[in-house]
Structures are given as C-alpha cells and as structure tokens.
Design a protein around this motif. Sequence first.
Motif, PDB file in Angstrom:
ATOM      1  N   SER A 192       0.878  -1.174  -0.030  1.00  0.00           N
ATOM      2  CA  SER A 192       0.032   0.188  -0.081  1.00  0.00           C
ATOM      3  C   SER A 192       0.936   1.044   0.132  1.00  0.00           C
ATOM      4  O   SER A 192       2.092   1.206   0.578  1.00  0.00           O
ATOM      5  CB  SER A 192      -1.271  -0.062   1.213  1.00  0.00           C
ATOM      6  OG  SER A 192      -0.235  -0.015   2.421  1.00  0.00           O
ATOM      7  N   ALA A 193       0.162   2.462  -0.470  1.00  0.00           N
ATOM      8  CA  ALA A 193       0.813   3.867  -0.441  1.00  0.00           C
ATOM      9  C   ALA A 193      -0.171   4.718  -1.000  1.00  0.00           C
ATOM     10  O   ALA A 193      -1.437   4.101  -1.447  1.00  0.00           O
ATOM     11  CB  ALA A 193       1.979   3.717  -1.489  1.00  0.00           C
ATOM     12  N   ASP A 194      -0.124   5.942  -0.907  1.00  0.00           N
ATOM     13  CA  ASP A 194      -1.039   6.978  -1.437  1.00  0.00           C
ATOM     14  C   ASP A 194      -0.510   6.967  -2.984  1.00  0.00           C
ATOM     15  O   ASP A 194       0.151   7.932  -3.105  1.00  0.00           O
ATOM     16  CB  ASP A 194      -1.102   8.239  -0.346  1.00  0.00           C
ATOM     17  CG  ASP A 194      -1.989   9.227  -0.922  1.00  0.00           C
ATOM     18  OD1 ASP A 194      -2.840   9.099  -1.825  1.00  0.00           O
ATOM     19  OD2 ASP A 194      -2.073  10.252  -0.386  1.00  0.00           O
ATOM     20  N   LEU A 195      -1.453   6.457  -3.803  1.00  0.00           N
ATOM     21  CA  LEU A 195      -1.033   6.442  -5.140  1.00  0.00           C
ATOM     22  C   LEU A 195      -1.382   7.688  -5.947  1.00  0.00           C
ATOM     23  O   LEU A 195      -0.731   7.991  -6.822  1.00  0.00           O
ATOM     24  CB  LEU A 195      -1.599   5.108  -5.796  1.00  0.00           C
ATOM     25  CG  LEU A 195      -1.298   3.813  -5.223  1.00  0.00           C
ATOM     26  CD1 LEU A 195      -1.765   2.657  -6.293  1.00  0.00           C
ATOM     27  CD2 LEU A 195       0.459   3.604  -5.194  1.00  0.00           C
ATOM     28  N   ASP A 196      -2.537   8.210  -5.480  1.00  0.00           N
ATOM     29  CA  ASP A 196      -2.871   9.428  -5.982  1.00  0.00           C
ATOM     30  C   ASP A 196      -2.842  10.858  -5.235  1.00  0.00           C
ATOM     31  O   ASP A 196      -3.340  11.755  -5.704  1.00  0.00           O
ATOM     32  CB  ASP A 196      -4.473   9.360  -6.353  1.00  0.00           C
ATOM     33  CG  ASP A 196      -5.408   8.804  -5.398  1.00  0.00           C
ATOM     34  OD1 ASP A 196      -4.817   8.779  -4.127  1.00  0.00           O
ATOM     35  OD2 ASP A 196      -6.774   8.996  -5.527  1.00  0.00           O
ATOM     36  N   ALA A 197      -2.180  10.669  -4.072  1.00  0.00           N
ATOM     37  CA  ALA A 197      -1.558  11.745  -3.447  1.00  0.00           C
ATOM     38  C   ALA A 197      -2.962  12.705  -3.079  1.00  0.00           C
ATOM     39  O   ALA A 197      -3.012  13.774  -2.815  1.00  0.00           O
ATOM     40  CB  ALA A 197      -0.886  12.848  -4.260  1.00  0.00           C
ATOM     41  N   ASP A 198      -3.929  11.921  -2.509  1.00  0.00           N
ATOM     42  CA  ASP A 198      -5.218  12.481  -2.110  1.00  0.00           C
ATOM     43  C   ASP A 198      -5.409  12.613  -0.428  1.00  0.00           C
ATOM     44  O   ASP A 198      -6.245  12.922   0.241  1.00  0.00           O
ATOM     45  CB  ASP A 198      -6.348  11.800  -2.669  1.00  0.00           C
ATOM     46  CG  ASP A 198      -6.513  10.543  -2.101  1.00  0.00           C
ATOM     47  OD1 ASP A 198      -5.818   9.961  -1.534  1.00  0.00           O
ATOM     48  OD2 ASP A 198      -7.784  10.060  -2.587  1.00  0.00           O
ATOM     49  N   GLY A 199      -4.495  12.065   0.087  1.00  0.00           N
ATOM     50  CA  GLY A 199      -4.236  11.964   1.622  1.00  0.00           C
ATOM     51  C   GLY A 199      -4.722  10.673   2.221  1.00  0.00           C
ATOM     52  O   GLY A 199      -4.847  10.480   3.482  1.00  0.00           O
ATOM     53  N   TYR A 200      -5.158   9.644   1.380  1.00  0.00           N
ATOM     54  CA  TYR A 200      -5.541   8.259   1.885  1.00  0.00           C
ATOM     55  C   TYR A 200      -4.784   7.390   1.230  1.00  0.00           C
ATOM     56  O   TYR A 200      -4.476   7.350  -0.021  1.00  0.00           O
ATOM     57  CB  TYR A 200      -7.071   8.064   1.632  1.00  0.00           C
ATOM     58  CG  TYR A 200      -8.200   9.227   2.068  1.00  0.00           C
ATOM     59  CD1 TYR A 200      -8.383   8.886   3.396  1.00  0.00           C
ATOM     60  CD2 TYR A 200      -8.447  10.052   1.492  1.00  0.00           C
ATOM     61  CE1 TYR A 200      -9.325   9.953   4.098  1.00  0.00           C
ATOM     62  CE2 TYR A 200      -9.237  11.167   1.930  1.00  0.00           C
ATOM     63  CZ  TYR A 200      -9.728  10.829   3.287  1.00  0.00           C
ATOM     64  OH  TYR A 200     -10.577  12.045   3.779  1.00  0.00           O
ATOM     65  N   ALA A 201      -4.334   6.200   2.043  1.00  0.00           N
ATOM     66  CA  ALA A 201      -3.495   5.195   1.553  1.00  0.00           C
ATOM     67  C   ALA A 201      -4.326   4.236   0.668  1.00  0.00           C
ATOM     68  O   ALA A 201      -5.651   4.148   0.929  1.00  0.00           O
ATOM     69  CB  ALA A 201      -2.814   4.395   2.603  1.00  0.00           C
ATOM     70  N   ASP A 202      -3.882   3.735  -0.455  1.00  0.00           N
ATOM     71  CA  ASP A 202      -4.505   2.888  -1.285  1.00  0.00           C
ATOM     72  C   ASP A 202      -4.051   1.704  -1.358  1.00  0.00           C
ATOM     73  O   ASP A 202      -2.742   1.289  -0.993  1.00  0.00           O
ATOM     74  CB  ASP A 202      -4.392   3.278  -2.501  1.00  0.00           C
ATOM     75  CG  ASP A 202      -4.909   4.914  -2.676  1.00  0.00           C
ATOM     76  OD1 ASP A 202      -5.850   5.234  -2.513  1.00  0.00           O
ATOM     77  OD2 ASP A 202      -4.153   5.690  -3.194  1.00  0.00           O
ATOM     78  N   LEU A 203      -4.710   0.412  -1.604  1.00  0.00           N
ATOM     79  CA  LEU A 203      -4.245  -0.904  -1.402  1.00  0.00           C
ATOM     80  C   LEU A 203      -4.013  -1.631  -2.703  1.00  0.00           C
ATOM     81  O   LEU A 203      -4.800  -1.331  -3.467  1.00  0.00           O
ATOM     82  CB  LEU A 203      -5.404  -1.763  -0.580  1.00  0.00           C
ATOM     83  CG  LEU A 203      -4.906  -3.312  -0.522  1.00  0.00           C
ATOM     84  CD1 LEU A 203      -3.863  -3.460   0.273  1.00  0.00           C
ATOM     85  CD2 LEU A 203      -5.972  -3.771   0.285  1.00  0.00           C
ATOM     86  N   LEU A 204      -2.820  -2.056  -2.757  1.00  0.00           N
ATOM     87  CA  LEU A 204      -2.605  -2.859  -4.014  1.00  0.00           C
ATOM     88  C   LEU A 204      -2.682  -4.355  -3.641  1.00  0.00           C
ATOM     89  O   LEU A 204      -2.198  -4.942  -2.742  1.00  0.00           O
ATOM     90  CB  LEU A 204      -1.279  -2.790  -4.519  1.00  0.00           C
ATOM     91  CG  LEU A 204      -0.964  -1.202  -5.053  1.00  0.00           C
ATOM     92  CD1 LEU A 204       0.290  -0.673  -4.490  1.00  0.00           C
ATOM     93  CD2 LEU A 204      -0.851  -1.012  -6.680  1.00  0.00           C
ATOM     94  N   VAL A 205      -3.463  -5.275  -4.601  1.00  0.00           N
ATOM     95  CA  VAL A 205      -3.543  -6.609  -4.415  1.00  0.00           C
ATOM     96  C   VAL A 205      -3.317  -7.381  -5.641  1.00  0.00           C
ATOM     97  O   VAL A 205      -3.682  -7.284  -6.886  1.00  0.00           O
ATOM     98  CB  VAL A 205      -5.172  -6.907  -3.939  1.00  0.00           C
ATOM     99  CG1 VAL A 205      -5.062  -8.314  -3.771  1.00  0.00           C
ATOM    100  CG2 VAL A 205      -5.505  -6.161  -2.907  1.00  0.00           C
ATOM    101  N   GLY A 206      -2.193  -8.286  -5.517  1.00  0.00           N
ATOM    102  CA  GLY A 206      -1.874  -9.139  -6.477  1.00  0.00           C
ATOM    103  C   GLY A 206      -2.784 -10.536  -6.970  1.00  0.00           C
ATOM    104  O   GLY A 206      -3.066 -11.057  -5.609  1.00  0.00           O
TER     105      GLY A 206
END
Length: 494
Positions: A116-130
Amino acid sequence: MPNRPLLPAANTVRSRIPAALATLLAAGLTSLALTVPANAAPARYVDDFNGDGYRDLVVGAPDATVSGKSGAGAVVVLYGSAAGPGSAKKQLFSQNTAGVEGTAETGDGFGASVSSADLDADGYADLLVGAPYEDVPGDRTRGSVTVLWGGAQGLRDSAVLPAPSPYEDGDSAGCAYGVGVSAANPEAAPGRARVAVAGRCASISLTGPFTRSGKPTGMSLSVMATPSLDDVALGDLSGTGHPDVVDISVGLGDLPAGGVYVNPSEGSRSDPLPTDGDNVAIGDVDGDGYGDLVIGDPSDNVVDGTPEEGTGHKGGQIAVWRGGRNGIDTAADPILIHQDTPGVPGAAESNDSFGADVSVADVNGDGYGDIAVGVPGENLGSLRDAGAVIIVPGRAGGPTGTGSTSLSQDTVGVPGTAERGDSFGGTVRLTDVTKDGRPELVVGAPGENNGTGGIWVLKGSVTGPSPKSSYSVMGDKVGLPTEHYTNWSSVQSS
C-alpha cells in the motif's frame, strides 16, 4: 511479503509455474515526464486507508474459496484503533465484491501479494492486491494487480494497474504478474508514489501519482534483467530519500532459496547477493541512520537432498546486509544469525524454517531496529511445526543474537494452545497500529483451525511486544469460508 500479505511482504504464494520459465528477459520502456499536482499531500502513513491517523492491517487469503471457486482468493482489512485492529471494523474483498474489477475464478490467488501507498496523493492510502494466476484473454495465469482506493469511509472502488511489455495480452501465459508487489511514498518525493511489481517474466517499476483509472500520471517503466521473480521490495538503503529496488528470484542452482538483487541493472545481466533468501525487510538495525537489508532464508542448506556448502544453514537463517551512504557493500561480510547463534533461543533443526518471514521496527525505543523472525516449523515438545517467533535485538554494529527472545502459543498470555501444524510465525509484521508509538507484533498462523488460519496481535510496550495484552482474530470470524483451506495469515509488508 515481503512484501507478504500481512501486509511481507511480505508474504506470497510460491511458484506454480514450471522452472523452464526462469529465463532472463531484458527490455527498455520509455520514460515519460512526471507531473505532480501542486497541492499533493499524501497520506501520513502508507497503510492508513480511511485517514483517521491509525495504521490499518491487511491480511491475505489467496487460497480462499469464493462463490464455490477454490483458490480464487480474498483479502481482509482490519482497521486500526486505540484498542488495535480487530473484527469489529473490517472489510472483506474478493473479485466478486461490488466495485472490484474482475471476477473470482478458480486459482486466481487474489491476495497472494499486497502492499500500500497513497498512489494519487489525496491523503488516503490505497491498497494494491496481486492475483498472479489470473487468466486474461489469450493468456492463462498472466496475472494482474488491482488497486483499491482509500477514502474517508475506507476502501472502495478499484482499478487495474497497467501490465506493459512483456506482460501484454497474447504473449504472456504463465508470467504471474503480481506474484510480488511493493509500494512506497518516497521521503524525497512523497507525492510521487513508487510501485514495483514482480512476475516470472520481469520486474516492472511504475512512478506516480496515479489516476483513478490506475495509470501513472507520468510513467517510468523499466524491465530488470534478472531470472524469473517471486517477490519484490522497496526501501531506502542509502539515505537518499528514494527507495531502492530489491528483487527476489525463484530458486537458483547455487542459491536454492532464491537470488536477491539490489537495484538490478536494466537491460543487462545483474549479479545477486551471495546469500540467498525468499523474503526481505528493510530497517535501521544498527542505529546509523541508514536502512539495512534483512534477508530471510528459511530453507535448509540442502540441494536435491545433498548438503550444500555456502547456502543457508540447517533450519534456516537470516542475513543482515548493512546499508550506508552508497547503499549495500556487496564486498562486505553479512551478519548471519540462526538458531545455532549464541543467544538465540532453540536449536537449529531441519525444517524449522527460521526466517520464513522477517520484519523490522524499534520495539523498545532504544534507537535500534529489532528483527521479528518467523519460525513456523519450530517443534514445541512433541508438537511438530507448532511454530514460534523470535525477536532479535538490534544494536550498534548490527545484531549479534544476544538477548533474543521467543514467543509462541505456549507463551503465558498468548491466546490459544500450540498444536501440531499451526505454523505460528508463518508471517510476521512489526507496526504501530494503536498510535501509541510502540510497535505491535502481528503474527500469522496459516495452519490454525485446520488450515483456516488466524492472526495474533501482541501489543507494544516499553520493553517490546507483550503477550500479556495480546489477542487473536480467526479467519472464520471475518467472513472467510471454513469449508476449504484459506491460509488466512499473510500480513501486509509495507
């Protein structure tokens, strides 16, 4: 998991692809100009999905049955709080969840890797799932990586990351794109999230910020020249504020647990470190201000049933490569720690799997990162593979093993009872999920409850994770099916 699915991870489903696919690949991809919004303010934590200031916990169940589809896979998000993450505030995702791209299919392995990381720089972390074994039109087990977007109400909506050459549709069967994934918001450029995706055919690097369609606003794509990969990690080993890339290959002839490549060269053959392993963690274990690379090698030093000099140690080991101004010094000798090291509890025995997963954080506030080492094959009395976790203290000059402690379900205060095949310690993660400045120890046991799996949270204290205030969460309490093996224990590695 590793990155591993506590988030590690670590941790990760191992190869289902024939060894013949372990071929060297090299290709260059165009780098485009990067544009970052002027008001970019990424999340404070790369794993705070709802922005409440608490780190959240992600647990993968890549073998879970979804709508009758065996091994379709799922992930569970347990939201952090002052009391710790638990089943009271959770989300369960599969490819049959409304708003999630794709469809749950047999053997997809959704949740085999998470980060996870904040991919779109909106202040909320985002989850990546493989989902490394997902079929796409024309290509069986090509694989995919899905982004679940964070927001004030938690994770919702999704997109699929691009899969550029050599993962393009029609020519990538068996490539297992997403067998490993790692993400970071670099300290030197926090709005420009970095994502690395591993697969059998290449390692792909993408640089954000990302649009909500899953595409980087500006892309920096590269294909590293390494053997087929099983995992990937990002972390700063040189103090530049930019993450280094650590690729982990499938097992090689002279490195049977897997080759570890630090910043492999694009388009040319790169050499692995001389110590093998199948998972890594990055943290400052010697207090010098630079990240150090900790490699877990749970395999015995045996190749085709024959003892092999120079590869691993009986029962497994960890190798510590110290970082510095120029990163890892490959000419230096690493620090090797195993259960024959003085001060480390237990004794080295075949199939202990010491180093099955590793995680680093300063658990007692002394300024040195400590290492949690999973030992899922540890026997407790007559109970084979009951499992344990060993905490190896950091110190100036690097860890020595002295002062190490062991935790298991036989430790007073830890919930449950040690049983044969629990594999307690299959995954580990040190992270502060209660926002009190003291890292918790999260432990996965994939064999608990006949393979349904569970996790344990040992609360942080001034002396380290405390069994006295620990609790557990079982897979069947978060909505996962129990009629089939779910392996719910793979904890996020970010």
